[in-house]
Design a protein around this motif. Structure first.
Motif, PDB file in Angstrom:
ATOM      1  N   ILE A  60      12.319   8.653 -13.109  1.00  0.00           N
ATOM      2  CA  ILE A  60      11.839   7.365 -13.538  1.00  0.00           C
ATOM      3  C   ILE A  60      10.001   6.799 -12.629  1.00  0.00           C
ATOM      4  O   ILE A  60       9.239   8.010 -11.605  1.00  0.00           O
ATOM      5  N   TYR A  84      17.856   9.057  -9.809  1.00  0.00           N
ATOM      6  CA  TYR A  84      16.567   9.312 -10.158  1.00  0.00           C
ATOM      7  C   TYR A  84      15.653  10.608  -9.533  1.00  0.00           C
ATOM      8  O   TYR A  84      15.710  10.635  -8.590  1.00  0.00           O
ATOM      9  N   ARG A 332      19.648   1.452 -16.835  1.00  0.00           N
ATOM     10  CA  ARG A 332      20.060   3.443 -17.031  1.00  0.00           C
ATOM     11  C   ARG A 332      21.627   4.179 -18.177  1.00  0.00           C
ATOM     12  O   ARG A 332      21.217   4.482 -18.558  1.00  0.00           O
TER      13      ARG A 332
END
Length: 336
Positions: A60, A84, A332
């Motif tokens: 990310i 992430y 997500r």
């Protein structure tokens, strides 16, 4: 008026200015945020600062708003690392990143992001952009839609990022004038920690110290000096006046709007009738323009998911951190 009451916020205009914070001279101060720093060359004589907070999972990439650096995410980014691998990019012309002028800023800034993605060998990251970083998100989505898994616009989907002619123009928003807090006093400028407390009193949340140090110089006695020269601000006017318009967002996207915008604790707790009258007038006008833009995005890009956070600050990831983290997590989970 209660601390949580809400008037639309002049802080929206702050994406062209930067904020400041904390103590000790630059020579001895160390950024406590748990990131490493590297530089990626994206253009002749232009290297971009890239922060890496580590973590596991899908990559990310965090993109700061106008006037800010990747360090504005110093407190927010570590809360993403459980799910992430988190990176942040400081755009050209700000902080430690280099700068060269360009006649096509929207395309150039988007290409800068792609160049960093390539240099880091990232496989279809999620891009998260605040404020004017909506330009980079829309540029990448329109030029390289298959290079990203999704986009998150943090109060960033104004006319510079999506403009089908039906929304509220960012130039109209810029013309609005809300009441402004008194400038920091000599005591507030005695150290970065004192200045940090000043901004906490004004806004109700804190900015990372490294971000504020990127905006102001330090004096030899540990005080706060003058504003730094930020050559990258030359890019913003052509972006806002729409030298390139985006009429599509061809990638999965989460769009978060603050509306009405919080104008901060300084307005919420101010009992001066003239301040309250000016704030209400500003709030009404800004709320209407923001609502127009929201409807434009919803109708023009029905595939995106639009969320409204009432009474959030323009810096939604700082004022409403828990909600934004939850919304990003849900987004997500919806991606393939």
């Amino acid at each position: 008026m209660s601390r949580r009451s809400c008037l639309a916020g002049s802080v929206l205009l702050a994406f062209l200015a930067a904020v400041p914070l904390h103590s000790q001279s630059l020579a001895v101060w160390r950024d406590p945020s748990p990131h490493t720093t590297r530089f990626v060359t994206v253009d002749k004589d232009v290297r971009l600062e890239v922060l890496d907070w580590g973590g596991s999972g899908r990559p990310i990439v965090l993109l700061a708003g106008g006037g800010n650096t990747a360090h504005v995410f110093d407190d927010f980014a570590p809360k993403l690392t459980d799910h992430y691998h988190v990176y942040g990019i400081t755009r050209r012309g700000f902080g430690a990143s280099g700068y060269s002028a360009t006649d096509h800023p929207a395309d150039r800034l988007g290409d800068d992001v792609i160049d960093v993605i390539d240099a880091l060998n990232l496989d279809r990251p999620i891009l998260v952009g605040h404020s004017i970083a909506g330009v980079e998100l829309s540029s990448v989505a329109n030029s390289h839609p298959h290079r990203v898994a999704g986009l998150v616009y943090l109060d960033a989907a104004y006319s510079y990022a999506f403009d089908d002619g039906n929304g509220g123009s960012i130039m109209e928003i810029q013309k609005l004038q809300g009441p402004q807090p008194p400038p920091p006093s000599k005591r507030d400028l005695s150290s970065f920690s004192a200045l940090q407390k000043y901004y906490e009193r004004v806004n109700g949340f804190r900015f990372p110290e490294a971000e504020l140090r990127a905006q102001r110089e330090s004096t030899s006695d540990g005080g706060v000096g003058k504003q730094r020269d930020l050559p990258g601000t030359a890019l913003f006017m052509p972006l806002m006046t729409g030298t390139k318009k985006y009429t599509a967002i061809p990638a999965p996207a989460l769009v978060i709007f603050a509306n009405p915008h919080s104008q901060g604790m300084w307005v919420d707790e101010n009992t001066d009738p003239s301040v309250q009258t000016a704030a209400k007038t500003y709030s009404t006008a800004l709320e209407a323009l923001t609502e127009r833009q929201e409807e434009s995005v919803k109708n023009g890009v029905p595939t995106v998911h639009v969320i409204t956070l009432p009474c959030a600050n323009h810096y939604v990831f700082l004022s409403n951190e828990a909600e934004v983290l939850k919304d990003i997590g849900a987004f997500r989970a919806s991606l393939r």
